[in-house]
Motif scaffolding. Structure first.
Motif, PDB file in Angstrom:
ATOM      1  N   UNK A 222       0.847  -1.186   0.000  1.00  0.00           N
ATOM      2  CA  UNK A 222       0.000   0.000   0.000  1.00  0.00           C
ATOM      3  C   UNK A 222       0.892   1.248   0.000  1.00  0.00           C
ATOM      4  N   UNK A 223       0.783   2.128  -1.027  1.00  0.00           N
ATOM      5  CA  UNK A 223       1.644   3.315  -1.057  1.00  0.00           C
ATOM      6  C   UNK A 223       1.459   4.197   0.172  1.00  0.00           C
ATOM      7  N   UNK A 224       0.198   4.501   0.482  1.00  0.00           N
ATOM      8  CA  UNK A 224      -0.097   5.197   1.744  1.00  0.00           C
ATOM      9  C   UNK A 224      -1.340   4.604   2.395  1.00  0.00           C
ATOM     10  N   UNK A 225      -2.514   4.889   1.848  1.00  0.00           N
ATOM     11  CA  UNK A 225      -3.738   4.339   2.418  1.00  0.00           C
ATOM     12  C   UNK A 225      -4.522   5.350   3.233  1.00  0.00           C
ATOM     13  N   UNK A 226      -5.229   6.273   2.546  1.00  0.00           N
ATOM     14  CA  UNK A 226      -6.058   7.245   3.255  1.00  0.00           C
ATOM     15  C   UNK A 226      -7.103   6.563   4.125  1.00  0.00           C
ATOM     16  N   UNK A 227      -7.581   5.392   3.670  1.00  0.00           N
ATOM     17  CA  UNK A 227      -8.594   4.672   4.441  1.00  0.00           C
ATOM     18  C   UNK A 227      -8.108   4.375   5.856  1.00  0.00           C
ATOM     19  N   UNK A 228      -6.813   4.162   6.015  1.00  0.00           N
ATOM     20  CA  UNK A 228      -6.248   3.849   7.331  1.00  0.00           C
ATOM     21  C   UNK A 228      -6.348   5.068   8.242  1.00  0.00           C
TER      22      UNK A 228
END
Length: 329
Positions: A222-228
């Motif tokens: 996952x490059x970043x993951x705004x959902x997190x």
């Protein structure tokens, strides 16, 4: 400083729209800090705090850059068809599996993302708390959730369904449907799972406010993951796989990471031990739009002063042969 932010899709994002929301939040934070922002984005876009110009990827890029408005730096969010004439950098938002050199002023969205491209240049995405409101940390929580494009198999919604069933937690899936053509006409019969489809804004916020935890067993880096960070904002500890940026964002006090279904099932029994306030503070301390804006300002200054963000053109360190990263019992 006057920043021109460039993307090949429209703003604002009406539902999910990861990159679109990031560049919106960045521009808003820059303007709030006293800078001027313009957008060069897909036709049909609008913005109350910045001028918007239409972008056509078929036309020479430099001909589309607005003239005589005092632009100091161009912030690209994808590659363009010619090298910009003004100082510029590019944010790489996704993954690629080719060893193709990227522009020397490329910025990645997490430390892991950068390291996989032989770089140390990154700025973590930040969310705008104004878009989420009251996290209702003391409210009742009766289920757990999955948030992401469930049709994308690397997101592993099936793994989340299996884990939640074994852990005896009802699962709310935001971003997927029970009947899914994109996964080989998959029909999910599990009655403990509720599918919401793509949700955005207050609809999504309301689901997250009543969730006890996020389940995110992705099978890619996952490059970043705004959902997190969205989930943590609402006090939801995150239970997922240790891939990509997850180990940077999900520290032991706000979640649990493992590539084992059995271990994740066991970890879900410990949800009450996690402090919702600490999960919320994890985001507010490090992953807001203000943090992102300040980090990009430092990058802008480096580029405007004639230096490069990387010593050499970033390139993928290692081709990934497997389609999915390991995820087992």
């Amino acid at each position: 400083m006057h920043i021109l932010i460039v993307n090949n899709t429209a703003i604002p994002a009406l539902k999910y729209g990861g990159t679109e929301r990031v560049i919106w939040w960045l521009g808003k934070a820059l303007v709030k800090a006293g800078h001027q922002v313009s957008y060069l984005v897909a036709p049909g876009s609008s913005c109350p705090f910045a001028e918007v110009y239409p972008f056509d990827p078929a036309q020479p890029f430099n001909q589309q850059v607005p003239k005589d408005i005092g632009i100091d730096i161009i912030h690209l969010n994808h590659t363009v068809n010619e090298t910009p004439l003004l100082p510029h950098l590019m944010t790489m938002h996704g993954n690629m599996n080719e060893q193709v050199p990227l522009p020397v002023n490329t910025v990645f969205v997490s430390r892991n993302h950068a390291e996989r491209f032989c770089s140390e240049s990154f700025v973590c995405n930040g969310i705008d708390p104004d878009d989420y409101g009251d996290p209702a940390l003391a409210g009742p929580r009766s289920y757990i959730h999955f948030l992401g494009d469930a049709a994308w198999r690397v997101k592993n919604v099936q793994g989340a369904i299996d884990i939640s069933r074994k852990a005896k937690w009802p699962l709310q899936v935001i971003g997927g449907h029970r009947f899914n053509f994109n996964q080989g006409v998959r029909l999910t019969f599990d009655t403990h799972v509720h599918f919401h489809g793509m949700k955005g804004g207050e609809e999504k916020n309301q689901i997250l406010r009543r969730s006890a935890a996020m389940l995110f067993p992705v099978r890619w880096h996952e490059p970043f993951g705004l959902a997190i960070t969205e989930s943590l904002y609402f006090g939801c500890p995150v239970f997922g796989t240790p891939y990509g940026s997850l180990s940077e964002i999900v520290t032991k006090d706000v979640g649990y990471l493992s590539a084992s279904k059995k271990e994740l099932v066991q970890a879900l029994q410990n949800i009450p031990q996690y402090d919702r306030k600490r999960c919320h503070e994890r985001v507010m301390d490090q992953f807001t739009a203000t943090h992102m804006m300040q980090a990009y300002l430092r990058k802008y200054e480096i580029v405007i002063n004639g230096q490069t963000l990387n010593h050499h053109a970033p390139v993928l360190k290692e081709i990934q042969d497997e389609k999915f990263l390991p995820f087992g019992e």
